[in-house]
Design a protein around this motif. Sequence first.
Motif, PDB file in Angstrom:
ATOM      1  N   ILE A 107       0.864  -1.125   0.038  1.00 57.80           N
ATOM      2  CA  ILE A 107       0.086  -0.080  -0.077  1.00 57.80           C
ATOM      3  C   ILE A 107       0.817   1.344  -0.118  1.00 57.80           C
ATOM      4  CG2 ILE A 107      -1.919   1.369   1.187  1.00 57.80           C
ATOM      5  CD1 ILE A 107      -2.697  -1.501   0.459  1.00 57.80           C
ATOM      6  N   VAL A 108       0.258   2.288  -0.862  1.00 54.74           N
ATOM      7  CA  VAL A 108       1.126   3.419  -1.058  1.00 54.74           C
ATOM      8  C   VAL A 108       0.208   4.666  -1.009  1.00 54.74           C
ATOM      9  CG1 VAL A 108       2.493   5.160  -2.413  1.00 54.74           C
ATOM     10  CG2 VAL A 108       3.492   2.825  -2.281  1.00 54.74           C
ATOM     11  N   LEU A 109       0.348   5.572   0.084  1.00 52.83           N
ATOM     12  CA  LEU A 109      -0.580   6.387   0.053  1.00 52.83           C
ATOM     13  C   LEU A 109       0.073   7.661  -0.520  1.00 52.83           C
ATOM     14  CD1 LEU A 109      -2.127   5.984   3.784  1.00 52.83           C
ATOM     15  CD2 LEU A 109      -2.687   5.013   1.550  1.00 52.83           C
ATOM     16  N   LEU A 110      -0.458   8.694  -1.344  1.00 56.53           N
ATOM     17  CA  LEU A 110      -0.197   9.945  -1.653  1.00 56.53           C
ATOM     18  C   LEU A 110      -1.097  10.994  -1.074  1.00 56.53           C
ATOM     19  CD1 LEU A 110       0.597   9.449  -5.632  1.00 56.53           C
ATOM     20  CD2 LEU A 110       1.950   8.993  -3.534  1.00 56.53           C
ATOM     21  N   THR A 111      -0.688  11.562   0.208  1.00 56.85           N
ATOM     22  CA  THR A 111      -1.739  12.297   1.034  1.00 56.85           C
ATOM     23  C   THR A 111      -1.152  13.456   1.717  1.00 56.85           C
ATOM     24  OG1 THR A 111      -3.074  11.786   2.839  1.00 56.85           O
ATOM     25  CG2 THR A 111      -1.046  10.485   2.972  1.00 56.85           C
ATOM     26  N   ALA A 112      -1.887  14.487   2.319  1.00 53.08           N
ATOM     27  CA  ALA A 112      -1.252  15.411   3.237  1.00 53.08           C
ATOM     28  C   ALA A 112      -1.342  15.000   4.324  1.00 53.08           C
ATOM     29  CB  ALA A 112      -2.382  16.376   2.914  1.00 53.08           C
ATOM     30  N   HIS A 113      -1.882  13.526   4.885  1.00 51.62           N
ATOM     31  CA  HIS A 113      -1.937  13.271   6.255  1.00 51.62           C
ATOM     32  C   HIS A 113      -1.600  11.948   6.590  1.00 51.62           C
ATOM     33  CE1 HIS A 113      -3.515  16.760   7.705  1.00 51.62           C
ATOM     34  NE2 HIS A 113      -4.254  17.089   6.717  1.00 51.62           N
ATOM     35  N   PRO A 114      -0.168  11.631   6.148  1.00 59.48           N
ATOM     36  CA  PRO A 114       0.149   9.955   6.326  1.00 59.48           C
ATOM     37  C   PRO A 114       0.109   9.875   7.937  1.00 59.48           C
ATOM     38  CG  PRO A 114       1.964  11.682   6.201  1.00 59.48           C
ATOM     39  CD  PRO A 114       0.761  12.422   5.751  1.00 59.48           C
ATOM     40  N   GLU A 115      -0.191  10.496   8.841  1.00 55.84           N
ATOM     41  CA  GLU A 115      -0.426  10.377  10.187  1.00 55.84           C
ATOM     42  C   GLU A 115      -1.554   9.723  10.542  1.00 55.84           C
ATOM     43  OE1 GLU A 115      -2.182  14.363   9.853  1.00 55.84           O
ATOM     44  OE2 GLU A 115      -0.480  13.335   8.872  1.00 55.84           O
ATOM     45  N   ASN A 116      -2.617   9.811   9.813  1.00 55.38           N
ATOM     46  CA  ASN A 116      -3.764   9.090  10.019  1.00 55.38           C
ATOM     47  C   ASN A 116      -4.079   7.787  10.126  1.00 55.38           C
ATOM     48  OD1 ASN A 116      -4.163   8.495   7.437  1.00 55.38           O
ATOM     49  ND2 ASN A 116      -5.593  10.023   6.674  1.00 55.38           N
ATOM     50  N   GLN A 117      -5.339   7.130  10.457  1.00 56.42           N
ATOM     51  CA  GLN A 117      -5.396   5.864  10.630  1.00 56.42           C
ATOM     52  C   GLN A 117      -4.985   5.071   9.205  1.00 56.42           C
ATOM     53  OE1 GLN A 117      -9.463   4.593  11.452  1.00 56.42           O
ATOM     54  NE2 GLN A 117      -8.520   2.438  11.901  1.00 56.42           N
ATOM     55  N   HIS A 118      -5.320   5.955   8.042  1.00 56.43           N
ATOM     56  CA  HIS A 118      -4.959   4.965   6.857  1.00 56.43           C
ATOM     57  C   HIS A 118      -3.547   4.965   6.613  1.00 56.43           C
ATOM     58  CE1 HIS A 118      -8.491   7.535   6.482  1.00 56.43           C
ATOM     59  NE2 HIS A 118      -8.932   6.730   5.355  1.00 56.43           N
ATOM     60  N   GLY A 119      -2.454   5.761   7.059  1.00 53.61           N
ATOM     61  CA  GLY A 119      -1.337   5.663   7.094  1.00 53.61           C
ATOM     62  C   GLY A 119      -0.681   4.469   7.954  1.00 53.61           C
ATOM     63  N   GLN A 120      -1.400   4.067   8.930  1.00 53.26           N
ATOM     64  CA  GLN A 120      -1.234   2.795   9.571  1.00 53.26           C
ATOM     65  C   GLN A 120      -0.717   1.590   8.864  1.00 53.26           C
ATOM     66  OE1 GLN A 120      -3.476   2.739  13.119  1.00 53.26           O
ATOM     67  NE2 GLN A 120      -3.125   4.984  13.769  1.00 53.26           N
ATOM     68  N   TYR A 121      -1.782   1.536   7.935  1.00 51.14           N
ATOM     69  CA  TYR A 121      -1.713   0.291   6.996  1.00 51.14           C
ATOM     70  C   TYR A 121      -0.775   0.345   5.812  1.00 51.14           C
ATOM     71  CZ  TYR A 121      -6.073  -0.788   9.363  1.00 51.14           C
ATOM     72  OH  TYR A 121      -6.820  -1.058  10.630  1.00 51.14           O
ATOM     73  N   ALA A 122      -0.221   1.649   5.599  1.00 50.63           N
ATOM     74  CA  ALA A 122       0.613   1.887   4.632  1.00 50.63           C
ATOM     75  C   ALA A 122       2.091   1.316   4.487  1.00 50.63           C
ATOM     76  CB  ALA A 122       0.470   3.498   4.020  1.00 50.63           C
ATOM     77  N   ASP A 123       2.480   0.776   3.413  1.00 54.87           N
ATOM     78  CA  ASP A 123       3.850   0.166   3.458  1.00 54.87           C
ATOM     79  C   ASP A 123       4.667   1.761   3.206  1.00 54.87           C
ATOM     80  OD1 ASP A 123       3.734  -2.639   3.520  1.00 54.87           O
ATOM     81  OD2 ASP A 123       2.359  -2.188   2.261  1.00 54.87           O
ATOM     82  N   LEU A 124       4.057   2.767   2.559  1.00 51.58           N
ATOM     83  CA  LEU A 124       4.685   4.062   2.136  1.00 51.58           C
ATOM     84  C   LEU A 124       3.469   4.850   2.040  1.00 51.58           C
ATOM     85  CD1 LEU A 124       7.152   5.694   1.303  1.00 51.58           C
ATOM     86  CD2 LEU A 124       6.780   5.050  -0.919  1.00 51.58           C
ATOM     87  N   ALA A 125       3.877   6.056   2.853  1.00 51.53           N
ATOM     88  CA  ALA A 125       2.941   7.065   2.887  1.00 51.53           C
ATOM     89  C   ALA A 125       3.862   8.578   2.386  1.00 51.53           C
ATOM     90  CB  ALA A 125       2.322   7.492   4.125  1.00 51.53           C
ATOM     91  N   VAL A 126       3.245   8.861   1.353  1.00 50.70           N
ATOM     92  CA  VAL A 126       4.259   9.878   0.682  1.00 50.70           C
ATOM     93  C   VAL A 126       3.578  11.315   1.119  1.00 50.70           C
ATOM     94  CG1 VAL A 126       5.253  11.288  -1.287  1.00 50.70           C
ATOM     95  CG2 VAL A 126       5.266   8.841  -1.128  1.00 50.70           C
ATOM     96  N   ARG A 127       3.955  12.172   1.847  1.00 49.50           N
ATOM     97  CA  ARG A 127       3.316  13.449   2.157  1.00 49.50           C
ATOM     98  C   ARG A 127       3.713  14.347   1.198  1.00 49.50           C
ATOM     99  NH1 ARG A 127       1.642  15.809   6.927  1.00 49.50           N
ATOM    100  NH2 ARG A 127       2.860  14.539   8.434  1.00 49.50           N
ATOM    101  N   VAL A 128       2.236  14.692   0.682  1.00 46.95           N
ATOM    102  CA  VAL A 128       2.188  15.793  -0.577  1.00 46.95           C
ATOM    103  C   VAL A 128       1.059  16.643   0.295  1.00 46.95           C
ATOM    104  CG1 VAL A 128       1.358  16.265  -2.723  1.00 46.95           C
ATOM    105  CG2 VAL A 128       2.329  14.149  -2.353  1.00 46.95           C
ATOM    106  N   PRO A 129       1.650  17.766   0.829  1.00 49.28           N
ATOM    107  CA  PRO A 129       1.140  18.555   1.863  1.00 49.28           C
ATOM    108  C   PRO A 129       0.132  19.861   1.421  1.00 49.28           C
ATOM    109  CG  PRO A 129       3.141  19.562   1.741  1.00 49.28           C
ATOM    110  CD  PRO A 129       3.389  18.245   0.554  1.00 49.28           C
TER     111      PRO A 129
END
Length: 190
Positions: A107-129
Amino acid sequence: MATYQELVETVLAENRETLLKVDPQQIEQLMDEICKAKTIQLYAMGRMQLSVRGFAMRLKHMGFDSYVVYDTTSPYLGKGDLLIVHCAVTNVELNIIKLAKEAGARIVLLTAHPENQHGQYADLAVRVPGQIFGGAEEVASIQPMSTLLEQALFLFTDIVTLKLIEKCNIDMAAMKASHTNLEGLPHKFA
């Protein structure tokens, strides 16, 4: 009232600030995830889905096996596959992330909020703020709601496309040749 030119300068400045705040190491990790995936599925809702569809198309043009979640041609997602989620803040996205994780996908997230619950499941969360809620970690915007994040994600994935072209030594002529020929363009433009 602001002039058109003033608004252009402000919107460009907001996007520039947002894009320059993305961690280059996370971009490299994102490209590694894409390069090693068997298949790539992308998901977003609403206007965010415009950037998802654009990125899925460019990945396909570069030779990656890419799909948009819920399209009728999307295959089974499992071990060795990658789910990329744009924005990742709603319960709908959280459910898709959980299902993909249970299936064994990365799982990769492109998100402004990698700290949220979604980010807990991610293998990588790229912060695009880019602004979505107006939080302190976000680049503030004069534009309504999540417009800045929507724009920034579209630009971000196009820039990642350029980096993948270089990293994977992809021939742009081959990319063009893989584009649909059913648009009816005159031969001189095709």
